[in-house]
Design an enzyme around this catalytic site. Structure first.
Site, PDB file in Angstrom:
ATOM      1  N   VAL A  87      11.485 -19.538  17.669  1.00  0.00           N
ATOM      2  CA  VAL A  87      10.778 -20.006  18.866  1.00  0.00           C
ATOM      3  C   VAL A  87       9.373 -19.401  18.922  1.00  0.00           C
ATOM      4  O   VAL A  87       8.379 -20.095  19.084  1.00  0.00           O
ATOM      5  CB  VAL A  87      11.560 -19.634  20.143  1.00  0.00           C
ATOM      6  CG1 VAL A  87      10.738 -19.951  21.377  1.00  0.00           C
ATOM      7  CG2 VAL A  87      12.906 -20.342  20.170  1.00  0.00           C
TER       8      VAL A  87
ATOM      9  N   ASP B 150       5.970  -8.556  16.066  1.00  0.00           N
ATOM     10  CA  ASP B 150       7.386  -8.531  15.694  1.00  0.00           C
ATOM     11  C   ASP B 150       7.731  -7.140  15.173  1.00  0.00           C
ATOM     12  O   ASP B 150       6.881  -6.459  14.613  1.00  0.00           O
ATOM     13  CB  ASP B 150       7.710  -9.596  14.639  1.00  0.00           C
ATOM     14  CG  ASP B 150       9.195  -9.932  14.660  1.00  0.00           C
ATOM     15  OD1 ASP B 150       9.567 -10.993  15.178  1.00  0.00           O
ATOM     16  OD2 ASP B 150      10.001  -9.077  14.227  1.00  0.00           O
TER      17      ASP B 150
ATOM     18  N   THR C 277      18.533 -13.965  23.010  1.00  0.00           N
ATOM     19  CA  THR C 277      19.531 -13.632  24.042  1.00  0.00           C
ATOM     20  C   THR C 277      20.885 -14.080  23.506  1.00  0.00           C
ATOM     21  O   THR C 277      21.390 -15.137  23.868  1.00  0.00           O
ATOM     22  CB  THR C 277      19.206 -14.333  25.384  1.00  0.00           C
ATOM     23  OG1 THR C 277      18.842 -15.697  25.128  1.00  0.00           O
ATOM     24  CG2 THR C 277      18.064 -13.641  26.108  1.00  0.00           C
TER      25      THR C 277
ATOM     26  N   THR D 180      16.472 -17.886  26.899  1.00  0.00           N
ATOM     27  CA  THR D 180      17.451 -18.446  27.840  1.00  0.00           C
ATOM     28  C   THR D 180      18.311 -17.340  28.443  1.00  0.00           C
ATOM     29  O   THR D 180      18.860 -16.515  27.714  1.00  0.00           O
ATOM     30  CB  THR D 180      18.351 -19.455  27.109  1.00  0.00           C
ATOM     31  OG1 THR D 180      17.516 -20.417  26.458  1.00  0.00           O
ATOM     32  CG2 THR D 180      19.289 -20.156  28.084  1.00  0.00           C
TER      33      THR D 180
ATOM     34  N   CYS E  25      21.990 -21.449  20.638  1.00  0.00           N
ATOM     35  CA  CYS E  25      21.793 -21.923  22.021  1.00  0.00           C
ATOM     36  C   CYS E  25      23.074 -22.503  22.627  1.00  0.00           C
ATOM     37  O   CYS E  25      23.679 -21.907  23.498  1.00  0.00           O
ATOM     38  CB  CYS E  25      20.713 -22.990  22.048  1.00  0.00           C
ATOM     39  SG  CYS E  25      19.211 -22.502  21.232  1.00  0.00           S
TER      40      CYS E  25
ATOM     41  N   ARG F 144      23.127 -19.430  12.044  1.00  0.00           N
ATOM     42  CA  ARG F 144      23.567 -18.696  13.235  1.00  0.00           C
ATOM     43  C   ARG F 144      24.653 -19.458  13.980  1.00  0.00           C
ATOM     44  O   ARG F 144      24.484 -20.643  14.306  1.00  0.00           O
ATOM     45  CB  ARG F 144      22.372 -18.422  14.151  1.00  0.00           C
ATOM     46  CG  ARG F 144      21.457 -17.340  13.601  1.00  0.00           C
ATOM     47  CD  ARG F 144      20.220 -17.166  14.432  1.00  0.00           C
ATOM     48  NE  ARG F 144      19.438 -18.383  14.476  1.00  0.00           N
ATOM     49  CZ  ARG F 144      18.384 -18.532  15.304  1.00  0.00           C
ATOM     50  NH1 ARG F 144      18.085 -17.574  16.151  1.00  0.00           N
ATOM     51  NH2 ARG F 144      17.672 -19.640  15.270  1.00  0.00           N
TER      52      ARG F 144
HETATM   53  N1  SAJ Z   1      26.446 -31.294  18.056  1.00  0.00           N
HETATM   54  C1  SAJ Z   1      27.654 -31.994  18.033  1.00  0.00           C
HETATM   55  N2  SAJ Z   1      27.675 -33.247  18.589  1.00  0.00           N
HETATM   56  C2  SAJ Z   1      26.571 -33.812  19.162  1.00  0.00           C
HETATM   57  C3  SAJ Z   1      25.350 -33.055  19.187  1.00  0.00           C
HETATM   58  C4  SAJ Z   1      25.323 -31.804  18.623  1.00  0.00           C
HETATM   59  O1  SAJ Z   1      28.673 -31.522  17.533  1.00  0.00           O
HETATM   60  O2  SAJ Z   1      26.667 -34.949  19.621  1.00  0.00           O
HETATM   61  C5  SAJ Z   1      26.408 -29.936  17.456  1.00  0.00           C
HETATM   62  C6  SAJ Z   1      25.386 -29.789  16.320  1.00  0.00           C
HETATM   63  O3  SAJ Z   1      25.943 -30.173  15.097  1.00  0.00           O
HETATM   64  C7  SAJ Z   1      25.112 -28.284  16.354  1.00  0.00           C
HETATM   65  C8  SAJ Z   1      25.204 -27.963  17.841  1.00  0.00           C
HETATM   66  O4  SAJ Z   1      25.929 -29.042  18.445  1.00  0.00           O
HETATM   67  O5  SAJ Z   1      26.105 -27.570  15.643  1.00  0.00           O
HETATM   68  C9  SAJ Z   1      23.865 -27.789  18.539  1.00  0.00           C
HETATM   69  O6  SAJ Z   1      22.931 -28.668  18.001  1.00  0.00           O
HETATM   70  P1  SAJ Z   1      21.872 -29.410  18.995  1.00  0.00           P
HETATM   71  O7  SAJ Z   1      21.003 -30.249  18.173  1.00  0.00           O
HETATM   72  O8  SAJ Z   1      22.628 -30.044  20.050  1.00  0.00           O
HETATM   73  O9  SAJ Z   1      21.072 -28.239  19.681  1.00  0.00           O
HETATM   74  P2  SAJ Z   1      20.197 -26.976  19.214  1.00  0.00           P
HETATM   75  O10 SAJ Z   1      21.001 -25.772  19.419  1.00  0.00           O
HETATM   76  O11 SAJ Z   1      19.604 -27.164  17.905  1.00  0.00           O
HETATM   77  O12 SAJ Z   1      19.055 -27.048  20.315  1.00  0.00           O
HETATM   78  C10 SAJ Z   1      19.429 -27.027  21.688  1.00  0.00           C
HETATM   79  C11 SAJ Z   1      18.696 -28.171  22.370  1.00  0.00           C
HETATM   80  N3  SAJ Z   1      19.182 -28.275  23.731  1.00  0.00           N
HETATM   81  C12 SAJ Z   1      19.496 -29.465  24.244  1.00  0.00           C
HETATM   82  O13 SAJ Z   1      19.363 -30.505  23.643  1.00  0.00           O
HETATM   83  C13 SAJ Z   1      19.980 -29.454  25.677  1.00  0.00           C
HETATM   84  C14 SAJ Z   1      17.190 -27.883  22.340  1.00  0.00           C
HETATM   85  O14 SAJ Z   1      16.493 -28.857  23.061  1.00  0.00           O
HETATM   86  C15 SAJ Z   1      16.939 -26.508  22.978  1.00  0.00           C
HETATM   87  O15 SAJ Z   1      15.593 -26.183  23.004  1.00  0.00           O
HETATM   88  C16 SAJ Z   1      17.693 -25.493  22.160  1.00  0.00           C
HETATM   89  O16 SAJ Z   1      19.083 -25.773  22.239  1.00  0.00           O
HETATM   90  C17 SAJ Z   1      17.436 -24.101  22.751  1.00  0.00           C
HETATM   91  O17 SAJ Z   1      16.626 -23.384  22.154  1.00  0.00           O
HETATM   92  O18 SAJ Z   1      17.970 -23.810  23.806  1.00  0.00           O
END
Ligand code: SAJ
Length: 495
Positions: A72, A91, A146, A183, A323, A394
């Protein structure tokens, strides 16, 4: 000194464990904030507008420090530099500071490759000294991890350590605005940082104003990078809040909104991720119920998605990253602190956490039915990163999946085009897919493009048993069938 950078080592946790969390739920902090800046009492705001506010209010580009140059912090620092600001990146990790100083990308995010300013670039400073950066900057953005501990409890040690390092460096009477981007649950920023101001004899509003602007960028998704996501700002001082809106408008092309208190902004961010975890948990639960009814979950989701207000998510081997599988535990603790149970949020977490074991059991069952000797199962995990197109292990579901299979006596191999480390102990890591042979079943864990476009015929020729389990519902199962693979998938009835 405080942690940051790609590998998130737990540097300070043992040192700065909180004796008790009482102050986290007395709500006193927010009240103290309001009193400190006399918000709503129009007579005082300008008096508080020292150096940085005046420059921010008057449009000069404030000097920005970014504490924590990880997934980030680094794109945020680069973003503000691109937007014309003087930027100080800080850092603790020597490797991170060295690589960034060399113009290299220390994170596993390929989207940052080639974007780190070259050594000697004007307005770009990289240091491991928070003190030095705070001396030179008007605004300090804190983007530290966090995480949660093995006990699934929030670990606020990085936020505390970062605050301590920043506030220790603030020269009295020379105002600094300090913004947390990590967060947390509502109330944390004030509860963790305000006591530190007292400790360093700093006055909120005169020496420091704290604020909250949660990062929202989506790793591996260039359309939603730090320069193209909407942002919200929480700050007890509306004047500072609006000045921060001006600042972040220099960073992002999207809306930036002042939303009032820090707690509103904190809550907004954490529920964004809680909502996603809940929605994914629903389809994961359906991926277990519907096949038992003889129905393929994907057929059902496609059918339901013809309805205008049906929100489609994809079931899978599990939810990873720093996240979505983490932030709900912040809300769960925050809710517990105020005596309100978070039943739905907890239940969703339990469903998503159970998916790796569910897949391990399914796969074992399939291998048994296929007659593969129970004491000699060999399974290849395709992809290890927590999601597609990022090199980030992670909280990846691949880890509990691999460990569950190994506990069952299965030999586990893995290949991930983005990763050369971060695999569980005992897993046979293949640097190329061609190198993987003698397996009975492949599980698609991460739907990287390189996985979906693999040479399936070549891999098939190296398999001992031609079985495939699509753990992300991303494969062209009909084509794989035609090639000679026996394809199974999460949420699909076994025929
Ligand atoms: N996943 C599923 N099914 C889905 C969508 C995702 O199993 O339909 C899984 C993914 O494979 C992965 C996990 O969920 O293992 C998370 O992936 P993600 O793309 O949903 O999210 P992150 O962790 O990469 O990013 C999230 C995002 N939050 C939301 O969309 C609400 C991003 O916008 C945030 O900025 C980020 O968390 C954060 O930093 O909080």
């Amino acid at each position: 000194m405080f942690p940051g950078g790609a590998n998130h080592r737990r540097v300070h946790a043992d040192v700065v464990q909180f004796p008790n969390r009482a102050h986290l739920h007395d709500g006193g902090s927010a009240r103290r904030l309001i009193n400190a800046v006399g918000v709503g009492n129009s007579s005082t705001p300008f008096i508080n507008l020292s150096g940085s506010h005046r420059s921010m209010a008057l449009g000069a580009a404030p000097k920005v420090a970014v504490v924590g140059l990880g997934y980030v912090g680094l794109p945020t620092a680069i973003g503000f530099h691109d937007a014309g600001h003087d930027v100080w990146g800080v850092d603790v990790a020597a490797r991170t500071v060295r690589l960034v100083r060399e113009g290299k990308n220390p994170t596993g995010d390929p989207d940052l490759d080639g974007l780190v300013p070259a050594p000697g670039t004007a307005r770009w400073h990289v240091t491991d000294s928070t003190h030095e950066a705070v001396q030179h900057c008007d605004v300090v953005l804190v983007t530290v991890p966090t995480p949660i501990g093995r006990d699934l409890e929030p670990d606020l040690s990085y936020v505390e350590a970062a605050g301590r390092a920043v506030f220790a460096a603030v020269p009295k009477g020379q105002h600094r605005t300090v913004v947390l981007e990590s967060t947390v649950y509502p109330g944390v920023t004030a509860a963790v940082w305000l006591p530190l101001l007292d400790e360093f004899g700093l006055e909120h509003g005169r020496d420091v104003t704290i604020a909250y602007c949660p990062e929202r960028f989506n790793p591996g998704d260039a359309a939603h990078g730090v320069r193209s996501v909407a942002r919200v700002i929480g700050c007890a001082d509306p004047e500072v809040g609006e000045a921060l809106v001006d600042l972040y408008r220099r960073l992002t092309t999207e809306e930036v909104r002042y939303v009032g208190s820090i707690e509103v902004a904190e809550a907004a961010k954490v529920i964004e991720n809680v909502q996603r975890d809940l929605n994914i948990a629903l389809v994961n639960e359906l991926a277990r119920i519907l096949p038992a009814m003889g129905v393929d979950v994907e057929d059902v989701l496609s059918a339901a998605a013809t309805k205008w207000n049906f929100h489609r998510y994809t079931p899978g081997v599990g939810v990873g990253g720093h996240c979505i599988p983490v932030d709900p535990y912040y809300m769960i603790e925050g809710a517990a602190n105020v005596g309100v149970p978070a039943n739905l949020i907890s239940a969703a977490r339990a469903v998503n956490r159970s998916m790796p074991m569910h897949v391990a059991n399914e796969v074992r069952g399939l291998l048994y039915k296929a007659g593969v000797p129970a004491d000699d199962n060999r399974v290849l995990l395709m992809g290890w990163s927590y999601k597609a197109e990022v090199g980030d292990p992670r909280e990846t579901p691949a880890e509990p999946l691999a460990e569950a299979l190994m506990d069952m006596g299965v030999h586990v191999g893995a290949w991930d085009p983005y990763l050369d480390g971060g695999f569980s102990e005992g897993v046979q890591v293949h640097s190329t897919l061609e190198d993987a042979s003698g397996y009975d079943l492949v599980i698609l864990v991460t739907a990287h493009k390189a996985c979906l476009e693999a040479d399936w015929l070549s891999l098939l020729s190296n398999m001992r048993t031609p079985m495939m389990y699509d753990g992300r519902r991303a494969l062209d199962t009909a084509r794989l069938d035609d090639l000679g693979w026996k394809v199974f998938a999460i949420g699909k009835p076994v025929v």
